[in-house]
Motif scaffolding. Sequence first.
Motif, PDB file in Angstrom:
ATOM      1  N   SER A 220       6.011 -10.680  12.989  1.00 36.17           N
ATOM      2  CA  SER A 220       6.679 -11.711  13.671  1.00 36.17           C
ATOM      3  C   SER A 220       8.097 -11.600  14.041  1.00 36.17           C
ATOM      4  O   SER A 220       8.535 -12.100  15.237  1.00 36.17           O
ATOM      5  N   SER A 221       8.985 -10.799  13.352  1.00 39.93           N
ATOM      6  CA  SER A 221      10.269 -10.586  13.656  1.00 39.93           C
ATOM      7  C   SER A 221      10.467  -9.344  14.526  1.00 39.93           C
ATOM      8  O   SER A 221      11.509  -9.280  15.177  1.00 39.93           O
ATOM      9  N   ALA A 222       9.646  -8.332  14.109  1.00 40.18           N
ATOM     10  CA  ALA A 222       9.817  -7.004  14.919  1.00 40.18           C
ATOM     11  C   ALA A 222       8.317  -6.538  15.355  1.00 40.18           C
ATOM     12  O   ALA A 222       7.717  -5.819  14.462  1.00 40.18           O
ATOM     13  N   PRO A 223       7.849  -6.958  16.338  1.00 38.47           N
ATOM     14  CA  PRO A 223       6.418  -6.644  16.771  1.00 38.47           C
ATOM     15  C   PRO A 223       6.457  -4.969  16.797  1.00 38.47           C
ATOM     16  O   PRO A 223       7.286  -4.459  17.443  1.00 38.47           O
ATOM     17  N   GLY A 224       5.429  -4.814  16.291  1.00 36.44           N
ATOM     18  CA  GLY A 224       5.197  -3.109  16.145  1.00 36.44           C
ATOM     19  C   GLY A 224       5.933  -2.314  15.125  1.00 36.44           C
ATOM     20  O   GLY A 224       5.775  -1.245  14.885  1.00 36.44           O
ATOM     21  N   GLY A 225       6.879  -3.068  14.347  1.00 33.82           N
ATOM     22  CA  GLY A 225       7.619  -2.426  13.543  1.00 33.82           C
ATOM     23  C   GLY A 225       6.879  -2.025  12.194  1.00 33.82           C
ATOM     24  O   GLY A 225       7.588  -1.373  11.360  1.00 33.82           O
ATOM     25  N   GLY A 226       5.929  -2.853  11.936  1.00 28.16           N
ATOM     26  CA  GLY A 226       5.126  -2.522  10.607  1.00 28.16           C
ATOM     27  C   GLY A 226       3.867  -2.412  10.787  1.00 28.16           C
ATOM     28  O   GLY A 226       3.508  -2.518  11.882  1.00 28.16           O
ATOM     29  N   ARG A 227       3.166  -2.263   9.672  1.00 28.62           N
ATOM     30  CA  ARG A 227       1.620  -2.218   9.708  1.00 28.62           C
ATOM     31  C   ARG A 227       1.114  -2.209   8.485  1.00 28.62           C
ATOM     32  O   ARG A 227       1.639  -2.156   7.356  1.00 28.62           O
ATOM     33  N   PRO A 228      -0.085  -2.524   8.232  1.00 29.99           N
ATOM     34  CA  PRO A 228      -0.874  -2.596   6.992  1.00 29.99           C
ATOM     35  C   PRO A 228      -0.527  -1.136   6.279  1.00 29.99           C
ATOM     36  O   PRO A 228      -0.906  -0.269   6.954  1.00 29.99           O
ATOM     37  N   ASP A 229      -0.565  -1.272   5.145  1.00 32.29           N
ATOM     38  CA  ASP A 229      -0.359   0.114   4.424  1.00 32.29           C
ATOM     39  C   ASP A 229      -1.976   0.303   3.980  1.00 32.29           C
ATOM     40  O   ASP A 229      -2.599  -0.154   2.947  1.00 32.29           O
ATOM     41  N   THR A 230      -2.464   1.430   4.547  1.00 32.49           N
ATOM     42  CA  THR A 230      -3.806   1.678   4.174  1.00 32.49           C
ATOM     43  C   THR A 230      -3.822   3.113   3.425  1.00 32.49           C
ATOM     44  O   THR A 230      -4.795   3.703   3.455  1.00 32.49           O
ATOM     45  N   GLU A 231      -2.664   3.457   2.734  1.00 36.34           N
ATOM     46  CA  GLU A 231      -2.658   4.676   1.917  1.00 36.34           C
ATOM     47  C   GLU A 231      -3.832   4.840   0.723  1.00 36.34           C
ATOM     48  O   GLU A 231      -4.648   5.601   0.763  1.00 36.34           O
ATOM     49  N   ARG A 232      -4.333   3.749   0.112  1.00 31.39           N
ATOM     50  CA  ARG A 232      -5.354   3.842  -0.705  1.00 31.39           C
ATOM     51  C   ARG A 232      -6.411   3.757  -0.053  1.00 31.39           C
ATOM     52  O   ARG A 232      -7.363   4.510  -0.582  1.00 31.39           O
ATOM     53  N   TYR A 233      -6.709   3.022   1.007  1.00 35.69           N
ATOM     54  CA  TYR A 233      -7.873   2.936   1.636  1.00 35.69           C
ATOM     55  C   TYR A 233      -8.259   4.468   2.295  1.00 35.69           C
ATOM     56  O   TYR A 233      -9.409   5.060   2.250  1.00 35.69           O
ATOM     57  N   ASP A 234      -7.137   4.981   2.958  1.00 35.13           N
ATOM     58  CA  ASP A 234      -7.447   6.424   3.471  1.00 35.13           C
ATOM     59  C   ASP A 234      -7.719   7.326   2.365  1.00 35.13           C
ATOM     60  O   ASP A 234      -8.471   8.389   2.668  1.00 35.13           O
ATOM     61  N   ARG A 235      -7.145   7.216   1.195  1.00 35.62           N
ATOM     62  CA  ARG A 235      -7.321   8.117   0.141  1.00 35.62           C
ATOM     63  C   ARG A 235      -8.796   8.147  -0.442  1.00 35.62           C
ATOM     64  O   ARG A 235      -9.757   8.897  -0.646  1.00 35.62           O
ATOM     65  N   ALA A 236      -9.507   6.901  -0.340  1.00 35.19           N
ATOM     66  CA  ALA A 236     -10.831   6.614  -0.604  1.00 35.19           C
ATOM     67  C   ALA A 236     -11.804   7.157   0.452  1.00 35.19           C
ATOM     68  O   ALA A 236     -12.682   7.757   0.172  1.00 35.19           O
ATOM     69  N   ALA A 237     -11.175   6.887   1.595  1.00 34.41           N
ATOM     70  CA  ALA A 237     -12.127   7.447   2.742  1.00 34.41           C
ATOM     71  C   ALA A 237     -12.196   9.091   2.843  1.00 34.41           C
ATOM     72  O   ALA A 237     -13.335   9.435   2.942  1.00 34.41           O
ATOM     73  N   ARG A 238     -11.003   9.664   2.414  1.00 38.33           N
ATOM     74  CA  ARG A 238     -11.107  11.157   2.322  1.00 38.33           C
ATOM     75  C   ARG A 238     -11.893  11.530   1.208  1.00 38.33           C
ATOM     76  O   ARG A 238     -12.731  12.585   1.434  1.00 38.33           O
ATOM     77  N   ALA A 239     -11.921  10.783   0.169  1.00 37.85           N
ATOM     78  CA  ALA A 239     -12.801  11.297  -1.147  1.00 37.85           C
ATOM     79  C   ALA A 239     -14.347  11.273  -0.524  1.00 37.85           C
ATOM     80  O   ALA A 239     -15.038  11.897  -1.198  1.00 37.85           O
ATOM     81  N   LEU A 240     -14.664  10.086  -0.130  1.00 40.18           N
ATOM     82  CA  LEU A 240     -16.001   9.946   0.216  1.00 40.18           C
ATOM     83  C   LEU A 240     -16.407  10.982   1.475  1.00 40.18           C
ATOM     84  O   LEU A 240     -17.597  11.495   1.186  1.00 40.18           O
ATOM     85  N   GLU A 241     -15.549  11.378   2.364  1.00 36.87           N
ATOM     86  CA  GLU A 241     -15.948  12.382   3.266  1.00 36.87           C
ATOM     87  C   GLU A 241     -16.253  13.670   2.479  1.00 36.87           C
ATOM     88  O   GLU A 241     -17.292  14.392   2.694  1.00 36.87           O
ATOM     89  N   ASP A 242     -15.360  14.081   1.350  1.00 32.16           N
ATOM     90  CA  ASP A 242     -15.682  15.227   0.814  1.00 32.16           C
ATOM     91  C   ASP A 242     -16.911  15.126  -0.022  1.00 32.16           C
ATOM     92  O   ASP A 242     -17.559  15.987  -0.048  1.00 32.16           O
ATOM     93  N   VAL A 243     -17.248  14.029  -0.589  1.00 30.31           N
ATOM     94  CA  VAL A 243     -18.597  13.671  -1.362  1.00 30.31           C
ATOM     95  C   VAL A 243     -19.687  13.785  -0.283  1.00 30.31           C
ATOM     96  O   VAL A 243     -20.826  14.456  -0.518  1.00 30.31           O
ATOM     97  N   ARG A 244     -19.607  13.371   0.930  1.00 27.33           N
ATOM     98  CA  ARG A 244     -20.709  13.292   1.847  1.00 27.33           C
ATOM     99  C   ARG A 244     -21.072  14.605   2.292  1.00 27.33           C
ATOM    100  O   ARG A 244     -22.015  15.355   2.390  1.00 27.33           O
ATOM    101  N   ARG A 245     -19.722  15.451   2.327  1.00 25.97           N
ATOM    102  CA  ARG A 245     -20.015  17.029   2.963  1.00 25.97           C
ATOM    103  C   ARG A 245     -20.663  17.727   1.743  1.00 25.97           C
ATOM    104  O   ARG A 245     -21.562  18.660   2.135  1.00 25.97           O
ATOM    105  N   GLU A 246     -20.358  17.585   0.545  1.00 26.04           N
ATOM    106  CA  GLU A 246     -21.171  18.202  -0.561  1.00 26.04           C
ATOM    107  C   GLU A 246     -22.648  17.924  -0.832  1.00 26.04           C
ATOM    108  O   GLU A 246     -23.477  18.289  -0.960  1.00 26.04           O
ATOM    109  N   ILE A 247     -23.152  16.421  -0.406  1.00 23.47           N
ATOM    110  CA  ILE A 247     -24.232  15.824  -0.361  1.00 23.47           C
ATOM    111  C   ILE A 247     -25.110  16.650   0.709  1.00 23.47           C
ATOM    112  O   ILE A 247     -26.202  17.062   0.532  1.00 23.47           O
ATOM    113  N   GLU A 248     -24.417  16.805   1.837  1.00 25.58           N
ATOM    114  CA  GLU A 248     -24.980  17.422   2.967  1.00 25.58           C
ATOM    115  C   GLU A 248     -25.356  18.914   2.727  1.00 25.58           C
ATOM    116  O   GLU A 248     -26.359  19.380   3.078  1.00 25.58           O
ATOM    117  N   ALA A 249     -24.441  19.583   1.858  1.00 23.27           N
ATOM    118  CA  ALA A 249     -24.524  20.898   1.286  1.00 23.27           C
ATOM    119  C   ALA A 249     -25.847  21.247   0.528  1.00 23.27           C
ATOM    120  O   ALA A 249     -26.908  21.880   0.732  1.00 23.27           O
TER     121      ALA A 249
END
Length: 447
Positions: A220-249
């Motif tokens: 509200s005070s600085a449009p575009g100056g901040g964003r939701p912190d997705t670090e934990r989400y991104d880490r879980a997404a990367r881990a799931l992608e690694d597992v998915r590749r292993e399952i595909e193998a």
Amino acid sequence: MAVSGPTGPALSREEADRALARLGAEHEAVETSLLALQDHAGRRLLEGAELTGATRSRWEATEPLITLLWTYFDAYTAALNQARELRARRRWPTQGELADLTELLRGPCVTLPDTGAPTGPAVLSERLSLQELVARMNGWYARALDVVVTADAVWSALPARIDLLSAELARTRSLAHSVGVRPGEHPAGDDLERITRELTALRAEVISDPLSFWSGASPSSAPGGGRPDTERYDRAARALEDVRREIEAVLAVRQDAEQRLMRLRDVLSRADRTLTEARQARGEVLAKIAASVVPAVTGPPTALHEQLAAAADYRRHAQWHRLSPLLDSLERRAEDELLRARESLTAVTAPLAVRAELRGRLDAYKAKAARHGMAEDPLLVERYDAARRMLWSAPCDLLAAEQAVLRYQRATAEVLVPQQPGHADHRADHRADLRTDRRADHRGEPS
């Protein structure tokens, strides 16, 4: 002459009208903002949510401010209406009326009871001017809006993404179970359980404490100056992608397991045949080549054959998650075993290759002498026969045979020298060498 008071000279009629118009526009803007804040989805979610952490503490301080904003706005509205009524009494107000109007528009004309405001010392009541009242409302509005907009931005971004990732996780988990990848039996199964727990906890924390998942300035005070912190989400997404590749193998292993097993059997069979050939060649070398150091030949790779049998058993019982890493390891080791067998064969047959090279060189020089009509030269015949006996007898002394070939090579080169003065002397030397060679052969010495 304008009347002066505590608020300064009295406003003129035109100045009062302009002030009323400005305050009216400001009143309308404040009302619009407050109504927007009241109807904001983020505020409604904050009111109905079970909050924790930073969000709870900030909302507990912010929610009373929204109530105070409406209280102050009502006081602002009443003061503005009073000023409008005073101005509407007559078209040309008297000086006294202008002085009263000036006091309403500029002076501390708004009396507010103690509202428990979180700022400033506690007082029973206070008097504020309309300008001071609006400034205080603007500050509180900004604080309330920061909390509401930030929480709404996080709630709009993260829960939906977490839900999508959870749906992908469910599909991956179902696929993993179909190929035998389960918790406690395969690392990927354990990873899926860990990712499931993390996403469940993350979603609960985002819902109850959204402000802790904001990074940077307030939207509200600085449009575009901040964003939701997705670090934990991104880490879980990367881990799931690694597992998915292993399952595909693992799925790929299920699809072409038989072909890979057949290739492995073929590679190991070739390695076994090569080692068998190397053992046979070693016996031949030891029998045909004298004074040669021939390396030993190891037996077949029994450990690899046992693991190949285990891989076939995994395939029969559809244990694809166990078969996948085993096939990867076996393919590398089988190729290494075939390479080792070929190197062993090359090392064992090296003396035979040397003998073959010497035989070829001897015959090549004989053919050269024959092209020049010198094949029947007594010296050449004698030296050729001596070298040939060494190379075609068993066991063959490679060092002596190589020297005999070199002597024949040198003799051939000398015989093929064009006729020159003193050539007869060379022939005499050749005949002397011939007699020497014959005496050496008679004594059994190598020539």
